[in-house]
Design a protein around this motif. Sequence first.
Motif, PDB file in Angstrom:
ATOM      1  N   GLY A  39       9.762 -16.294  -0.392  1.00 53.54           N
ATOM      2  CA  GLY A  39       8.743 -15.344   0.026  1.00 53.54           C
ATOM      3  C   GLY A  39       9.321 -13.978   0.364  1.00 53.54           C
ATOM      4  O   GLY A  39       8.667 -12.944   0.190  1.00 53.54           O
ATOM      5  N   ALA A  40      10.582 -13.939   0.812  1.00 57.16           N
ATOM      6  CA  ALA A  40      11.213 -12.687   1.226  1.00 57.16           C
ATOM      7  C   ALA A  40      11.430 -11.724   0.068  1.00 57.16           C
ATOM      8  O   ALA A  40      11.502 -10.511   0.286  1.00 57.16           O
ATOM      9  N   ILE A  41      11.543 -12.226  -1.170  1.00 55.79           N
ATOM     10  CA  ILE A  41      11.761 -11.329  -2.313  1.00 55.79           C
ATOM     11  C   ILE A  41      10.567 -11.355  -3.271  1.00 55.79           C
ATOM     12  O   ILE A  41      10.654 -10.844  -4.388  1.00 55.79           O
ATOM     13  N   ALA A  42       9.443 -11.936  -2.830  1.00 51.94           N
ATOM     14  CA  ALA A  42       8.263 -12.046  -3.683  1.00 51.94           C
ATOM     15  C   ALA A  42       7.333 -10.862  -3.500  1.00 51.94           C
ATOM     16  O   ALA A  42       7.283 -10.234  -2.432  1.00 51.94           O
ATOM     17  N   GLU A  43       6.576 -10.552  -4.554  1.00 53.35           N
ATOM     18  CA  GLU A  43       5.493  -9.578  -4.445  1.00 53.35           C
ATOM     19  C   GLU A  43       4.377 -10.168  -3.596  1.00 53.35           C
ATOM     20  O   GLU A  43       3.997 -11.328  -3.762  1.00 53.35           O
ATOM     21  N   GLN A 231      13.277 -11.982 -13.080  1.00 59.03           N
ATOM     22  CA  GLN A 231      11.869 -12.315 -12.950  1.00 59.03           C
ATOM     23  C   GLN A 231      11.411 -11.928 -11.553  1.00 59.03           C
ATOM     24  O   GLN A 231      12.188 -11.999 -10.601  1.00 59.03           O
ATOM     25  N   THR A 232      10.152 -11.533 -11.437  1.00 58.92           N
ATOM     26  CA  THR A 232       9.589 -11.166 -10.146  1.00 58.92           C
ATOM     27  C   THR A 232       8.790 -12.325  -9.587  1.00 58.92           C
ATOM     28  O   THR A 232       7.885 -12.843 -10.243  1.00 58.92           O
ATOM     29  N   LEU A 233       9.132 -12.746  -8.391  1.00 52.72           N
ATOM     30  CA  LEU A 233       8.392 -13.826  -7.737  1.00 52.72           C
ATOM     31  C   LEU A 233       7.068 -13.296  -7.209  1.00 52.72           C
ATOM     32  O   LEU A 233       6.963 -12.122  -6.819  1.00 52.72           O
ATOM     33  N   GLN A 234       6.057 -14.155  -7.175  1.00 52.59           N
ATOM     34  CA  GLN A 234       4.742 -13.819  -6.654  1.00 52.59           C
ATOM     35  C   GLN A 234       4.457 -14.679  -5.426  1.00 52.59           C
ATOM     36  O   GLN A 234       4.664 -15.893  -5.449  1.00 52.59           O
ATOM     37  N   GLY A 235       3.988 -14.041  -4.362  1.00 57.53           N
ATOM     38  CA  GLY A 235       3.693 -14.775  -3.144  1.00 57.53           C
ATOM     39  C   GLY A 235       2.691 -15.886  -3.371  1.00 57.53           C
ATOM     40  O   GLY A 235       1.866 -15.824  -4.293  1.00 57.53           O
ATOM     41  N   CYS A 236       2.736 -16.927  -2.545  1.00 56.12           N
ATOM     42  CA  CYS A 236       1.849 -18.076  -2.716  1.00 56.12           C
ATOM     43  C   CYS A 236       1.578 -18.730  -1.362  1.00 56.12           C
ATOM     44  O   CYS A 236       2.049 -18.258  -0.329  1.00 56.12           O
TER      45      CYS A 236
END
Length: 450
Positions: A39-43, A231-236
């Motif tokens: 989560g710390a590096i996610a959009e 790749q860009t992580l996405q918050g969830c």
Amino acid sequence: MGEIEAEQGMWQVRPTTGLGGEARVPPDKSISHRAAMMGAIAEGTTVIDRYLEAADTLATLESLRAFGVEIDGPDGQGRVVVRGRPASRGGLAEPERPVDAGNSGTTLRLLMGLAAAHPIFWVATGDASLRRRPMGRVIEPLSRMGARIWARQGDRAPLAMRGGPLRAIAWRGPVASAQVKSAVLLAGVQARGVTRVDEPALSRDHTERMLPLFGVRLFAGPGWVELEGPQTLQGCHLTVPGDPSSAAFLWVAAAMHPGSRVRVSGVSLNPTRVEVLRVLSEMGAQVQVEPASPPSAPEPWGDVTVVGPERLRPFRIAGRRVPLLIDELPVLAVAALRAQGTSLIQEASELRVKESDRIEALARGLAALGAQVEALPDGLRIEGPQRFPGGVADSCGDHRLAMSLAVAALAGDGPSVVKGSRCARISFPGFAEVLDLLARAGGGRIEEAA
């Protein structure tokens, strides 16, 4: 009781003839660490329900805050909200002070992989136990990817890192390690090119299960995983199941007492985490599993009941089973005290570089209770069944040893004391209260010394 003992805590244990009841265990430590870090590096925002509120995982949250990550909680009910700092928002900020991972090797090793791609300089440290633990197996692959790392004695914290653009690598470690694999994957998802990790044996797979929840595309099979970055992580939104490594103490305690019946609800059923149930089943315990995963679960979970048999069979654990049981081996050694024959743990020298030297410390602790366990260079030999009088044992500040010794003390012939009990809060806050309720079914008790 002296001031040092009072500060470190002490359990008084009265043996039990059996255990019974239902319990919940704390949320999974491994999953909690990883959810917060991803989560710390996610959009956007990541919402974590049932985050473990224990010393190790709270150290992860404080460490991420040092990198400028905005985190709300935990709120006492286990909810944590993480607002990510992906590359589009400038990435992780350079900490203004040394980052303190406390007692948590997972926090330090995974943070190294997480921060390796960010052009910042930072210093990491931890408590005396963590500063003794080797970091070379993480330093080597991350250095090959382009991170610059300086460490005390070459591979010990305190250490310093300067991150930056990373190159993908193919990495095969000398031993199976979920922490090393996770550090490389967290770096690899931010690197350019295909990063692949091959392991000589299967290890915990929480990272490769969780990354797709954050939108990451990867490929994985038994003992290998690869992904192409960046790749860009996405918050969830995800919910953390109960920790099977914590539940193992309750399951083993039940298995050691004929006729005992203990049910643990809402626990992770990840196949790489429930090898302890397979061992207990092989020893003769009755194991009943009821799947019950909620929609927001990152992986399977359910309710597990263990019933103690009339006689326990011995075991031999070595090779590919060791990485799947590395946290449960101390308490399984305790279970072997009640088995009919010789139990053997081998090829587990990794136990010597945990929070303590768990081979020597467990052998000493059990000897203090009157039991006999032979320490081997890479494991333990236990002859059973044994009767032992009880005594005063020292946890050596190791949370898993403290809880293992308490389980052993419940099977003794007389009262015992476990010194240094407060360290159990690292992974299982409220352990004594939970085990006490179960042990009362057979007249046992486990209480904090006044």
